[in-house]
Design a protein around this motif. Structure first.
Motif, PDB file in Angstrom:
ATOM      1  N   SER A 315       0.921  -1.141   0.033  1.00 57.27           N
ATOM      2  CA  SER A 315      -0.162   0.121   0.127  1.00 57.27           C
ATOM      3  C   SER A 315       0.711   1.179   0.135  1.00 57.27           C
ATOM      4  O   SER A 315       0.633   2.424  -0.647  1.00 57.27           O
ATOM      5  N   LEU A 316       2.098   1.303   0.751  1.00 57.76           N
ATOM      6  CA  LEU A 316       2.935   2.450   0.628  1.00 57.76           C
ATOM      7  C   LEU A 316       3.507   2.590  -0.499  1.00 57.76           C
ATOM      8  O   LEU A 316       3.758   3.564  -1.083  1.00 57.76           O
ATOM      9  N   LEU A 317       3.660   1.499  -1.321  1.00 60.58           N
ATOM     10  CA  LEU A 317       4.314   1.458  -2.772  1.00 60.58           C
ATOM     11  C   LEU A 317       3.349   2.043  -3.671  1.00 60.58           C
ATOM     12  O   LEU A 317       3.606   2.650  -4.564  1.00 60.58           O
ATOM     13  N   ARG A 318       2.043   1.607  -3.348  1.00 60.54           N
ATOM     14  CA  ARG A 318       1.024   2.090  -4.271  1.00 60.54           C
ATOM     15  C   ARG A 318       0.890   3.515  -4.132  1.00 60.54           C
ATOM     16  O   ARG A 318       0.247   4.261  -5.138  1.00 60.54           O
ATOM     17  N   PHE A 325       7.454   2.240  -8.518  1.00 60.80           N
ATOM     18  CA  PHE A 325       6.873   1.556  -7.519  1.00 60.80           C
ATOM     19  C   PHE A 325       5.267   1.244  -7.506  1.00 60.80           C
ATOM     20  O   PHE A 325       4.869   0.390  -7.167  1.00 60.80           O
ATOM     21  N   ARG A 326       4.869   2.496  -7.901  1.00 59.37           N
ATOM     22  CA  ARG A 326       3.123   2.477  -8.051  1.00 59.37           C
ATOM     23  C   ARG A 326       2.945   1.593  -9.096  1.00 59.37           C
ATOM     24  O   ARG A 326       1.725   0.735  -8.975  1.00 59.37           O
ATOM     25  N   TRP A 327       3.469   1.458 -10.174  1.00 61.66           N
ATOM     26  CA  TRP A 327       3.220   0.230 -11.351  1.00 61.66           C
ATOM     27  C   TRP A 327       3.384  -1.126 -10.663  1.00 61.66           C
ATOM     28  O   TRP A 327       2.587  -1.945 -10.939  1.00 61.66           O
ATOM     29  N   LEU A 328       4.638  -1.365  -9.916  1.00 64.98           N
ATOM     30  CA  LEU A 328       4.718  -2.746  -9.481  1.00 64.98           C
ATOM     31  C   LEU A 328       3.781  -2.951  -8.325  1.00 64.98           C
ATOM     32  O   LEU A 328       3.342  -4.273  -8.328  1.00 64.98           O
ATOM     33  N   ALA A 329       3.211  -1.980  -7.628  1.00 64.42           N
ATOM     34  CA  ALA A 329       2.235  -2.378  -6.616  1.00 64.42           C
ATOM     35  C   ALA A 329       0.970  -2.754  -7.178  1.00 64.42           C
ATOM     36  O   ALA A 329       0.106  -3.471  -6.896  1.00 64.42           O
ATOM     37  N   MET A 330       0.493  -1.769  -8.033  1.00 67.53           N
ATOM     38  CA  MET A 330      -0.695  -2.068  -8.861  1.00 67.53           C
ATOM     39  C   MET A 330      -0.799  -3.106  -9.374  1.00 67.53           C
ATOM     40  O   MET A 330      -1.723  -4.242  -9.578  1.00 67.53           O
ATOM     41  N   THR A 331       0.303  -3.546 -10.265  1.00 68.03           N
ATOM     42  CA  THR A 331       0.416  -5.120 -11.147  1.00 68.03           C
ATOM     43  C   THR A 331       0.259  -6.335 -10.109  1.00 68.03           C
ATOM     44  O   THR A 331      -0.430  -7.144 -10.191  1.00 68.03           O
ATOM     45  N   TYR A 332       0.850  -6.200  -9.061  1.00 68.17           N
ATOM     46  CA  TYR A 332       0.771  -7.209  -8.027  1.00 68.17           C
ATOM     47  C   TYR A 332      -0.633  -7.235  -7.205  1.00 68.17           C
ATOM     48  O   TYR A 332      -1.145  -8.415  -7.339  1.00 68.17           O
ATOM     49  N   ILE A 333      -1.192  -6.159  -7.105  1.00 68.18           N
ATOM     50  CA  ILE A 333      -2.510  -6.305  -6.483  1.00 68.18           C
ATOM     51  C   ILE A 333      -3.468  -6.872  -7.270  1.00 68.18           C
ATOM     52  O   ILE A 333      -4.394  -7.773  -7.310  1.00 68.18           O
ATOM     53  N   GLY A 338      -6.796 -10.945  -9.497  1.00 71.62           N
ATOM     54  CA  GLY A 338      -7.819 -11.345 -10.531  1.00 71.62           C
ATOM     55  C   GLY A 338      -7.483 -12.587 -11.083  1.00 71.62           C
ATOM     56  O   GLY A 338      -8.024 -13.075 -12.048  1.00 71.62           O
ATOM     57  N   THR A 339      -6.804 -13.432 -10.046  1.00 63.84           N
ATOM     58  CA  THR A 339      -6.666 -14.755 -10.491  1.00 63.84           C
ATOM     59  C   THR A 339      -6.992 -15.940  -9.384  1.00 63.84           C
ATOM     60  O   THR A 339      -7.082 -15.280  -8.156  1.00 63.84           O
ATOM     61  N   PRO A 340      -7.625 -16.820  -9.727  1.00 63.30           N
ATOM     62  CA  PRO A 340      -8.232 -17.711  -8.596  1.00 63.30           C
ATOM     63  C   PRO A 340      -7.250 -18.167  -7.612  1.00 63.30           C
ATOM     64  O   PRO A 340      -6.067 -18.407  -7.890  1.00 63.30           O
ATOM     65  N   MET A 341      -7.533 -18.266  -6.412  1.00 64.16           N
ATOM     66  CA  MET A 341      -6.560 -18.732  -5.148  1.00 64.16           C
ATOM     67  C   MET A 341      -6.136 -20.082  -5.539  1.00 64.16           C
ATOM     68  O   MET A 341      -4.882 -20.448  -5.189  1.00 64.16           O
ATOM     69  N   ALA A 376      -3.126  -8.913  -1.071  1.00 62.22           N
ATOM     70  CA  ALA A 376      -3.579  -8.036  -2.216  1.00 62.22           C
ATOM     71  C   ALA A 376      -5.081  -7.256  -1.673  1.00 62.22           C
ATOM     72  O   ALA A 376      -5.100  -6.007  -1.958  1.00 62.22           O
ATOM     73  N   TYR A 377      -5.717  -7.803  -1.050  1.00 64.56           N
ATOM     74  CA  TYR A 377      -6.868  -6.993  -0.423  1.00 64.56           C
ATOM     75  C   TYR A 377      -6.655  -6.239   0.813  1.00 64.56           C
ATOM     76  O   TYR A 377      -6.865  -5.111   0.712  1.00 64.56           O
ATOM     77  N   LEU A 378      -5.679  -6.617   1.661  1.00 65.91           N
ATOM     78  CA  LEU A 378      -5.481  -5.653   2.660  1.00 65.91           C
ATOM     79  C   LEU A 378      -4.588  -4.430   2.101  1.00 65.91           C
ATOM     80  O   LEU A 378      -4.792  -3.284   2.765  1.00 65.91           O
ATOM     81  N   ALA A 379      -3.881  -4.742   1.252  1.00 60.75           N
ATOM     82  CA  ALA A 379      -3.101  -3.237   0.733  1.00 60.75           C
ATOM     83  C   ALA A 379      -3.832  -2.491  -0.018  1.00 60.75           C
ATOM     84  O   ALA A 379      -3.907  -1.127   0.574  1.00 60.75           O
TER      85      ALA A 379
END
Length: 495
Positions: A315-318, A325-333, A338-341, A376-379
């Motif tokens: 979230s801090l990177l976001r 950093f923002r792009w990496l954080a957004m991609t991670y989230i 967007g994929t099944p657990m 990802a959700y907590l971020a």
């Protein structure tokens, strides 16, 4: 602020224990020669769970063969109970050394693994409800019928050959029985001795007189492609067993053990024996459920704990001023949300092992999957909390000479965490329920134990109802505790 510091200290301490101490303990136990066998322990009489002298054990004819192979090799036998359609990925990734689970050596499977000599030949039969045996007398009578099969099995291939058949693949044999009893399917294709045991314990079901053409199917042991040394040792043991007709004896003894005939009861007595009700099942197998509860709570706690740390960092990177950093954080989230657990779990457990030769234990794979998925959700929860803090507080802190980092640590993050604590608690509740997915790779959580009880008791529904009730109690108690914490925090805000 002291609370936050203590929380971070606790989180990092647990993280160090998990990443450093736990692997060292595992390595200390990995001494001596061992052979790891993968199987799906719901395939009686070949492999199944049995409560023997108050202890849960995996037994069956395949287990006896595996014991003999290990003994001839002078190795310790380790058994991993895995869903049948995950056995080949587990072998391919090197997590297990061989598969002995009533597997048929098809041409398709031979492209990926090597098979031993045949050790047993079984017949395939059609099972249906007792009142429908006159309805289904030939293979032609099954045209257009709904057919239950075990996913990834040779029975599924046989059912595909029935004209117009509507296949309903499931993971467990007990699920096939539930489909039949609930009229979800008209019939099921099953392996002969397996069907004998199921029908013996389900008087409302019966084996039809249908003769499946060319249904005698061989069983063999699978090993990794090119492992000729292990294959040669297995074939040597199998040759000795077959020469002494020991495999047939293993199958007969396992059938008697599974059916109860080994205790002196006849088939008629077993059929007439009253089935245990849901309360008896819960009490008799309370230790199974208790063990499952412990694993479920541990997995959930670790998932939220590490998810908390990772999510806060993301979230801090976001919110960073640096675009990379923002792009990496957004991609991670976005990827994790967007994929099944289940896909994430399989990639971590099997994919990483195959690609990088990093073999996490089933427990480690479960914790890692729950942690990154939760993070990802907590971020996003943390980001909303941080952005919800009045901007004036940041400006006031900076005007007093505080750096950006100090402002975030001492002013913004403590308030953000306090404001989003109810959402964090809700994520914990969600993780408790979603943690059941780790049973797919063999973690002995609550859902895994419920499936074990289903196999032992031949009760398809009651163990699941018990598990559902336990999940409800756990989440209900947690929700009430979170409510108390929330009210205390609200009270401090009102003073």
């Amino acid at each position: 602020m002291k609370v936050c510091k203590s929380l971070f200290a606790l989180c990092f301490s647990v993280l160090i224990v998990f990443l450093v101490v736990a692997p060292m303990a595992s390595a200390a136990q990995d001494t001596g020669k061992k052979i790891v066998v993968g199987l799906s322990a719901d395939f009686a009489p070949y492999e199944f769970r049995k409560n023997i002298n108050g202890k849960d054990e995996i037994v069956g004819s395949d287990i006896e063969i595996a014991k003999r192979v290990a003994a001839d090799m002078g190795a310790e036998l380790q058994i991993q109970d895995i869903a049948f359609d995950s056995l080949l990925p587990a072998l391919d990734s090197g997590r297990i050394d061989m598969i002995i689970s009533g597997m048929t050596p098809t041409d398709e499977r031979r492209q990926n693994v090597d098979f031993s000599d045949t050790y047993y030949i079984s017949r395939q039969v059609i099972v249906t409800r007792a009142e429908d045996t006159t309805k289904f007398k030939t293979m032609e009578s099954l045209k257009g019928a709904a057919i239950g099969v075990q996913r990834g099995s040779i029975q599924q291939d046989i059912a595909k050959g029935i004209e117009g058949a509507k296949l309903s693949p499931v993971d467990k044999v007990s699920d096939i029985m539930l489909q039949l009893e609930s009229n979800r399917v008209d019939a099921a294709v099953m392996e002969g001795p397996v069907a004998d045991g199921q029908v013996l314990n389900h008087p409302d079901l019966a084996i039809t007189d249908i003769q499946i053409p060319d249904s005698d199917t061989p069983m063999a042991i699978a090993v990794q492609k090119g492992n000729t040394e292990l294959l040669g040792q297995i074939n040597k043991t199998l040759a000795t067993l077959k020469a002494n007709n020991e495999v047939d004896k293993f199958v007969n003894d396992a059938f008697k053990l599974n059916s109860g005939e080994s205790t002196g009861e006849t088939a008629e007595q077993i059929k007439d024996k009253p089935k245990p009700n849901i309360f008896q099942i819960f009490w008799d197998y309370r230790n199974y459920y208790w063990q499952g509860i412990q694993y479920t709570l541990f997995l959930s706690a670790m998932g939220v704990l590490f998810g908390f740390i990772i999510g806060l960092i993301v979230s801090l990177l976001r919110l960073s001023q640096i675009s990379v950093f923002r792009w990496l954080a957004m991609t991670y989230i976005e990827i994790l949300r967007g994929t099944p657990m289940l896909v994430q779990l399989l990639i971590i457990h099997y994919g990483i092992a195959q690609a990088f030769n990093i073999n996490f234990t089933v427990l480690e794979s479960g914790i890692i999957t729950l942690s990154i998925n939760s993070s990802a959700y907590l971020a996003e929860i943390f980001r909303a909390g941080i952005q919800g803090v009045d901007r004036g507080q940041t400006e006031a802190a900076r005007s007093l000479g505080m750096s950006y980092g100090a402002t975030m640590r001492h002013i913004i993050i403590p308030q953000a965490i306090k404001s989003v604590l109810p959402a964090i608690g809700n994520e914990f509740v969600v993780i408790i329920k979603e943690s059941s997915i780790v049973s797919f790779i063999g973690v002995a959580d609550l859902m895994f134990q419920a499936q074990a009880v289903r196999s032992i008791t031949y009760s398809a529904l009651s163990p699941l109802i018990i598990a559902a009730a336990i999940y409800f109690v756990m989440t209900f108690i947690l929700s009430k505790l979170l409510g108390i914490v929330e009210r205390r925090l609200s009270a401090s805000d009102q003073r």
